[in-house]
Write a protein that holds these residues in place. Sequence first.
Motif, PDB file in Angstrom:
ATOM      1  N   VAL A  76       0.819  -1.093  -0.003  1.00 56.65           N
ATOM      2  CA  VAL A  76       0.097   0.166   0.162  1.00 56.65           C
ATOM      3  C   VAL A  76       0.964   1.237   0.040  1.00 56.65           C
ATOM      4  CG1 VAL A  76      -0.189  -0.004   2.666  1.00 56.65           C
ATOM      5  CG2 VAL A  76      -1.973   1.352   1.073  1.00 56.65           C
ATOM      6  N   LYS A  77       0.516   2.349  -0.707  1.00 56.85           N
ATOM      7  CA  LYS A  77       1.119   3.580  -0.566  1.00 56.85           C
ATOM      8  C   LYS A  77       0.068   4.539  -0.378  1.00 56.85           C
ATOM      9  CE  LYS A  77       2.295   5.546  -4.651  1.00 56.85           C
ATOM     10  NZ  LYS A  77       3.152   6.122  -5.918  1.00 56.85           N
ATOM     11  N   VAL A  78       0.414   5.428   0.419  1.00 58.50           N
ATOM     12  CA  VAL A  78      -0.551   6.380   0.807  1.00 58.50           C
ATOM     13  C   VAL A  78      -0.108   7.982   0.747  1.00 58.50           C
ATOM     14  CG1 VAL A  78      -1.912   7.227   2.915  1.00 58.50           C
ATOM     15  CG2 VAL A  78      -1.475   4.915   2.877  1.00 58.50           C
ATOM     16  N   GLU A  79      -0.897   8.729  -0.144  1.00 57.02           N
ATOM     17  CA  GLU A  79      -0.688  10.096  -0.273  1.00 57.02           C
ATOM     18  C   GLU A  79      -1.688  10.827  -0.021  1.00 57.02           C
ATOM     19  OE1 GLU A  79       2.860   9.741  -3.820  1.00 57.02           O
ATOM     20  OE2 GLU A  79       0.848   9.499  -4.370  1.00 57.02           O
ATOM     21  N   ARG A  80      -1.350  12.194  -0.068  1.00 53.35           N
ATOM     22  CA  ARG A  80      -2.316  13.396   0.039  1.00 53.35           C
ATOM     23  C   ARG A  80      -2.112  14.269  -1.025  1.00 53.35           C
ATOM     24  NH1 ARG A  80      -2.405  15.567   5.691  1.00 53.35           N
ATOM     25  NH2 ARG A  80      -3.827  13.787   6.008  1.00 53.35           N
ATOM     26  N   PRO A  81      -2.823  14.036  -2.162  1.00 55.24           N
ATOM     27  CA  PRO A  81      -2.819  14.870  -3.353  1.00 55.24           C
ATOM     28  C   PRO A  81      -3.425  16.325  -2.795  1.00 55.24           C
ATOM     29  CG  PRO A  81      -4.272  13.244  -3.728  1.00 55.24           C
ATOM     30  CD  PRO A  81      -3.887  12.842  -2.341  1.00 55.24           C
ATOM     31  N   ASP A  82      -3.006  17.313  -3.828  1.00 59.70           N
ATOM     32  CA  ASP A  82      -3.304  18.847  -3.462  1.00 59.70           C
ATOM     33  C   ASP A  82      -4.707  18.911  -2.987  1.00 59.70           C
ATOM     34  OD1 ASP A  82      -0.606  19.623  -4.122  1.00 59.70           O
ATOM     35  OD2 ASP A  82      -1.187  19.814  -6.288  1.00 59.70           O
ATOM     36  N   GLY A  83      -5.605  18.183  -3.389  1.00 58.10           N
ATOM     37  CA  GLY A  83      -7.110  18.176  -2.981  1.00 58.10           C
ATOM     38  C   GLY A  83      -7.460  18.025  -1.398  1.00 58.10           C
ATOM     39  N   GLY A  84      -6.286  17.498  -0.802  1.00 53.79           N
ATOM     40  CA  GLY A  84      -6.208  17.268   0.746  1.00 53.79           C
ATOM     41  C   GLY A  84      -6.819  16.031   1.244  1.00 53.79           C
ATOM     42  N   ARG A  85      -7.579  15.226   0.294  1.00 52.86           N
ATOM     43  CA  ARG A  85      -8.002  13.702   0.729  1.00 52.86           C
ATOM     44  C   ARG A  85      -6.988  12.694   0.389  1.00 52.86           C
ATOM     45  NH1 ARG A  85     -13.217  12.447  -2.420  1.00 52.86           N
ATOM     46  NH2 ARG A  85     -12.917  10.697  -1.049  1.00 52.86           N
ATOM     47  N   ASP A  86      -6.893  11.918   1.416  1.00 51.15           N
ATOM     48  CA  ASP A  86      -5.959  10.710   1.406  1.00 51.15           C
ATOM     49  C   ASP A  86      -6.299   9.844   0.474  1.00 51.15           C
ATOM     50  OD1 ASP A  86      -4.434  11.582   3.688  1.00 51.15           O
ATOM     51  OD2 ASP A  86      -5.972  11.299   4.953  1.00 51.15           O
ATOM     52  N   THR A  87      -5.181   9.386  -0.265  1.00 57.73           N
ATOM     53  CA  THR A  87      -5.567   8.152  -1.235  1.00 57.73           C
ATOM     54  C   THR A  87      -4.754   6.955  -0.861  1.00 57.73           C
ATOM     55  OG1 THR A  87      -6.112   9.805  -3.016  1.00 57.73           O
ATOM     56  CG2 THR A  87      -5.266   7.754  -3.657  1.00 57.73           C
ATOM     57  N   ALA A  88      -5.107   5.838  -0.841  1.00 58.25           N
ATOM     58  CA  ALA A  88      -4.353   4.601  -0.652  1.00 58.25           C
ATOM     59  C   ALA A  88      -4.318   3.891  -1.851  1.00 58.25           C
ATOM     60  CB  ALA A  88      -4.831   3.832   0.653  1.00 58.25           C
ATOM     61  N   GLU A  89      -3.239   3.529  -2.543  1.00 56.20           N
ATOM     62  CA  GLU A  89      -2.881   2.755  -3.604  1.00 56.20           C
ATOM     63  C   GLU A  89      -2.781   1.333  -3.386  1.00 56.20           C
ATOM     64  OE1 GLU A  89      -0.694   4.163  -6.878  1.00 56.20           O
ATOM     65  OE2 GLU A  89       0.429   2.314  -6.623  1.00 56.20           O
ATOM     66  N   TYR A  90      -3.429   0.465  -3.514  1.00 54.14           N
ATOM     67  CA  TYR A  90      -3.049  -1.254  -3.019  1.00 54.14           C
ATOM     68  C   TYR A  90      -2.807  -1.900  -4.181  1.00 54.14           C
ATOM     69  CZ  TYR A  90      -5.587  -0.041   1.245  1.00 54.14           C
ATOM     70  OH  TYR A  90      -5.909   0.607   2.546  1.00 54.14           O
ATOM     71  N   PHE A  91      -1.464  -2.811  -4.045  1.00 53.60           N
ATOM     72  CA  PHE A  91      -1.069  -3.431  -5.124  1.00 53.60           C
ATOM     73  C   PHE A  91      -0.906  -4.951  -4.727  1.00 53.60           C
ATOM     74  CE2 PHE A  91       2.832  -4.696  -7.889  1.00 53.60           C
ATOM     75  CZ  PHE A  91       2.306  -4.547  -8.775  1.00 53.60           C
ATOM     76  N   PHE A  92      -1.296  -5.805  -5.405  1.00 56.92           N
ATOM     77  CA  PHE A  92      -1.272  -7.314  -4.935  1.00 56.92           C
ATOM     78  C   PHE A  92      -1.385  -8.061  -6.170  1.00 56.92           C
ATOM     79  CE2 PHE A  92      -5.416  -5.596  -4.576  1.00 56.92           C
ATOM     80  CZ  PHE A  92      -6.421  -6.341  -5.278  1.00 56.92           C
ATOM     81  N   GLY A  93      -1.216  -9.599  -5.938  1.00 55.35           N
ATOM     82  CA  GLY A  93      -1.494 -10.519  -7.015  1.00 55.35           C
ATOM     83  C   GLY A  93      -2.766 -11.335  -6.652  1.00 55.35           C
TER      84      GLY A  93
END
Length: 105
Positions: A76-93
């Motif tokens: 998982v990669k968690v970022e806060r873009p300019d919009g201010g909301r948190d975005t979690a990106e999940y990567f799996f098989g």
Amino acid sequence: MQVGIKDGKTVIPKAYSVKRIGQLIAGDCASGKVGKITPGKQKTKRKWAFVRQAFETTCAGGPHPSIGATSGSVMVKVERPDGGRDTAEYFFGRNGNMVTTYKNR
């Protein structure tokens, strides 16, 4: 997780703490509980001077079905873009394919 911005040799704390990451990820665990968060390597992105902290943890009961992963390891990669909301990106098989899903909070 982004933990700061580097200004010369000084790191200015910013964005996420271990506690905040635990709260974000807990909602994506089947049981709602996150294990111990173990920090990994810290890297600095030269272009923007972002300081990022890698970490590892576990979800009791595995990932929540809404993620789309049925079992195994999930990155998982968690970022806060300019919009201010948190975005979690999940990567799996899954079924021999690599899958990426996104959740906004």
